[in-house]
Design a protein around this motif. Structure first.
Motif, PDB file in Angstrom:
ATOM      1  N   HIS A  29       0.835  -1.203   0.000  1.00 58.16           N
ATOM      2  CA  HIS A  29       0.000   0.000   0.000  1.00 58.16           C
ATOM      3  C   HIS A  29       0.869   1.254   0.000  1.00 58.16           C
ATOM      4  O   HIS A  29       0.590   2.221  -0.728  1.00 58.16           O
ATOM      5  N   ILE A  30       1.907   1.260   0.831  1.00 62.19           N
ATOM      6  CA  ILE A  30       2.802   2.419   0.897  1.00 62.19           C
ATOM      7  C   ILE A  30       3.495   2.628  -0.444  1.00 62.19           C
ATOM      8  O   ILE A  30       3.680   3.755  -0.910  1.00 62.19           O
ATOM      9  N   PHE A  31       3.898   1.511  -1.068  1.00 63.13           N
ATOM     10  CA  PHE A  31       4.563   1.573  -2.365  1.00 63.13           C
ATOM     11  C   PHE A  31       3.654   2.200  -3.418  1.00 63.13           C
ATOM     12  O   PHE A  31       4.111   2.948  -4.293  1.00 63.13           O
ATOM     13  N   GLN A  32       2.342   1.912  -3.316  1.00 67.37           N
ATOM     14  CA  GLN A  32       1.388   2.436  -4.287  1.00 67.37           C
ATOM     15  C   GLN A  32       0.873   3.817  -3.896  1.00 67.37           C
ATOM     16  O   GLN A  32       1.087   4.802  -4.603  1.00 67.37           O
ATOM     17  N   VAL A  33       0.150   3.881  -2.775  1.00 65.20           N
ATOM     18  CA  VAL A  33      -0.450   5.132  -2.301  1.00 65.20           C
ATOM     19  C   VAL A  33      -0.299   5.183  -0.787  1.00 65.20           C
ATOM     20  O   VAL A  33      -1.042   4.500  -0.067  1.00 65.20           O
ATOM     21  N   MET A  56      12.685   0.630   3.980  1.00 69.32           N
ATOM     22  CA  MET A  56      11.483  -0.125   4.295  1.00 69.32           C
ATOM     23  C   MET A  56      11.808  -1.489   4.903  1.00 69.32           C
ATOM     24  O   MET A  56      12.956  -1.932   4.897  1.00 69.32           O
ATOM     25  N   GLY A  57      10.757  -2.137   5.405  1.00 70.93           N
ATOM     26  CA  GLY A  57      10.871  -3.493   5.913  1.00 70.93           C
ATOM     27  C   GLY A  57      10.630  -3.595   7.400  1.00 70.93           C
ATOM     28  O   GLY A  57      11.396  -3.054   8.194  1.00 70.93           O
ATOM     29  N   HIS A  58       9.531  -4.281   7.794  1.00 68.63           N
ATOM     30  CA  HIS A  58       9.278  -4.490   9.220  1.00 68.63           C
ATOM     31  C   HIS A  58       8.990  -5.955   9.545  1.00 68.63           C
ATOM     32  O   HIS A  58       8.803  -6.296  10.702  1.00 68.63           O
ATOM     33  N   GLU A  59       8.998  -6.829   8.550  1.00 66.20           N
ATOM     34  CA  GLU A  59       8.861  -8.265   8.785  1.00 66.20           C
ATOM     35  C   GLU A  59      10.228  -8.893   8.546  1.00 66.20           C
ATOM     36  O   GLU A  59      10.542  -9.304   7.444  1.00 66.20           O
ATOM     37  N   LYS A 309      10.250  -8.067  -9.017  1.00 64.98           N
ATOM     38  CA  LYS A 309       9.881  -9.417  -8.596  1.00 64.98           C
ATOM     39  C   LYS A 309       9.288  -9.450  -7.191  1.00 64.98           C
ATOM     40  O   LYS A 309       8.837 -10.504  -6.748  1.00 64.98           O
ATOM     41  N   GLY A 310       9.304  -8.295  -6.530  1.00 65.31           N
ATOM     42  CA  GLY A 310       8.718  -8.207  -5.203  1.00 65.31           C
ATOM     43  C   GLY A 310       7.399  -7.462  -5.217  1.00 65.31           C
ATOM     44  O   GLY A 310       6.328  -8.059  -5.291  1.00 65.31           O
ATOM     45  N   PHE A 311       7.483  -6.119  -5.193  1.00 66.61           N
ATOM     46  CA  PHE A 311       6.266  -5.308  -5.127  1.00 66.61           C
ATOM     47  C   PHE A 311       5.367  -5.498  -6.343  1.00 66.61           C
ATOM     48  O   PHE A 311       4.158  -5.718  -6.201  1.00 66.61           O
ATOM     49  N   ASN A 312       5.937  -5.403  -7.536  1.00 67.33           N
ATOM     50  CA  ASN A 312       5.095  -5.517  -8.734  1.00 67.33           C
ATOM     51  C   ASN A 312       4.495  -6.908  -8.880  1.00 67.33           C
ATOM     52  O   ASN A 312       3.367  -7.061  -9.377  1.00 67.33           O
ATOM     53  N   ALA A 313       5.208  -7.933  -8.445  1.00 65.62           N
ATOM     54  CA  ALA A 313       4.660  -9.288  -8.506  1.00 65.62           C
ATOM     55  C   ALA A 313       3.450  -9.422  -7.592  1.00 65.62           C
ATOM     56  O   ALA A 313       2.437 -10.039  -7.958  1.00 65.62           O
ATOM     57  N   LEU A 314       3.522  -8.831  -6.405  1.00 67.33           N
ATOM     58  CA  LEU A 314       2.395  -8.896  -5.469  1.00 67.33           C
ATOM     59  C   LEU A 314       1.209  -8.066  -5.958  1.00 67.33           C
ATOM     60  O   LEU A 314       0.054  -8.401  -5.691  1.00 67.33           O
ATOM     61  N   ILE A 315       1.487  -6.995  -6.680  1.00 69.72           N
ATOM     62  CA  ILE A 315       0.419  -6.141  -7.192  1.00 69.72           C
ATOM     63  C   ILE A 315      -0.253  -6.760  -8.420  1.00 69.72           C
ATOM     64  O   ILE A 315      -1.483  -6.782  -8.523  1.00 69.72           O
TER      65      ILE A 315
END
Length: 328
Positions: A29-33, A56-59, A309-315
């Motif tokens: 969500h942060i990556f997008q909006v 970023m990163g909290h997990e 391969k991370g954010f865009n793959a999940l989106i």
């Protein structure tokens, strides 16, 4: 002043190397909006004092490589694998939430990797000892990186007061929804424990739920999706005096039929991250109560590929991915 007050509460620190980092739905969500508590380029987080850019990163999980002055070397020796409980709060004596032991409800609460203090995508990060937990022996770092969302689900199930034999509706088959299944400890009927799986795009969720519960409705409906349709279905699917538990972040707050809630005496409650849940959760992990967590890992990606391969793959390919891990 707020930053000084928070800093004065940090007793010891641990230098550690971040080894595995999971991409959270909030990160996407942060990556997008950005709609959660994210500093801007000009407005700092009130506790960290940091502005963008934020790592970023909290997990994340990792290995202790150096101890700060006064840190407990017996509990956290160099080489110890650990996980981080990433939420931080003001810890002021005047804060009712923090003094009550519910720092997850502090008005200024935020996360490492969202509000500052580095993040799991960094090569190294320094973390307050109070936020660090030993990873149980035999649990790999990949699984360690998944224990933050597991803690979210653990806390949510505790909030729901779930009892054995309660019927449950979970809306949202993302990481939190699937971790809810793990925490509820249902017998494995399908891959991750659901006795009935419904595609909301092709099946009426309410009708399917009522049919599966002999027309009574479920005892508890968990909303881990955060869309209007799932909240509406949750309220309609619980039985008289049932519970609707929200564990989703909402870009637009949902409309809730309070007349229906009144007629069925529905309890509506929410669950926000966790507070004091990690020790019990880690004990359960060490006891082997969460077998098969590795099956939720659908990708392992190098840092250079985190966007594509991370954010865009999940989106763009939600149906193929649950949890993608990044190796910084």
């Amino acid at each position: 002043m707020a930053q000084e007050t928070f800093a004065s509460k940090i007793s010891q620190s641990l230098n550690r190397v971040s080894s595995r980092n999971g991409i959270c739905g909030s990160d996407v969500h942060i990556f997008q909006v950005p709609f959660v508590k994210v500093p801007t380029a000009t407005t700092p987080d009130p506790l960290t004092g940091e502005t963008l850019p934020i790592t970023m990163g909290h997990e994340f999980s990792g290995t202790v490589v150096e101890l700060g002055e006064g840190a407990d070397g017996n509990k956290f020796p160099v080489g110890q694998n650990v996980i981080v409980e990433p939420i931080f709060s003001c810890m002021k004596a005047s804060c009712g939430a923090c003094t009550a032991g519910t720092r997850n409800l502090c008005p200024l609460v935020n996360c490492i990797g969202i509000g500052g203090f580095g993040g799991g995508l960094a090569e190294y990060i320094t973390v307050d000892e109070l936020l660090v937990h030993r990873l149980p022996d035999g649990i790999p770092l990949d699984i360690g990186a998944m224990l933050e969302p597991l803690a979210v689900s653990w806390h949510c199930v505790k909030r729901s007061e779930f009892k054995p034999n309660d019927t449950v509706l979970i809306s949202g088959a993302g990481p939190i929804g699937l971790f809810l299944l793990k925490v509820l400890r249902r017998e494995l009927a399908q891959e991750h424990g659901a006795t009935l799986v419904v595609d909301p795009l092709s099946t009426d969720v309410v009708n399917a739920t009522m049919k599966a519960t002999d027309g009574l409705g479920v005892h508890i409906a968990f909303d881990a999706a955060g869309i209007q349709a799932t909240m509406t279905a949750a309220v309609q699917s619980v039985r008289a005096r049932g519970k609707v538990v929200n564990v989703a972040s909402w870009e637009k707050p949902p409309q809730i039929d309070l007349n229906l809630c009144l007629l069925k005496e529905i309890t509506i409650l929410s669950s926000n991250t966790y507070t004091g849940d990690h020790p019990d959760m880690l004990e359960a992990v060490a006891a082997g109560r969460f077998a098969g967590l590795e099956g939720l890992i659908t990708g392992k990606v190098a840092l250079d590929d985190v966007v594509e391969k991370g954010f865009n793959a999940l989106i763009n390919d939600k149906d193929s991915h649950v949890k993608i891990l990044i190796h910084p």
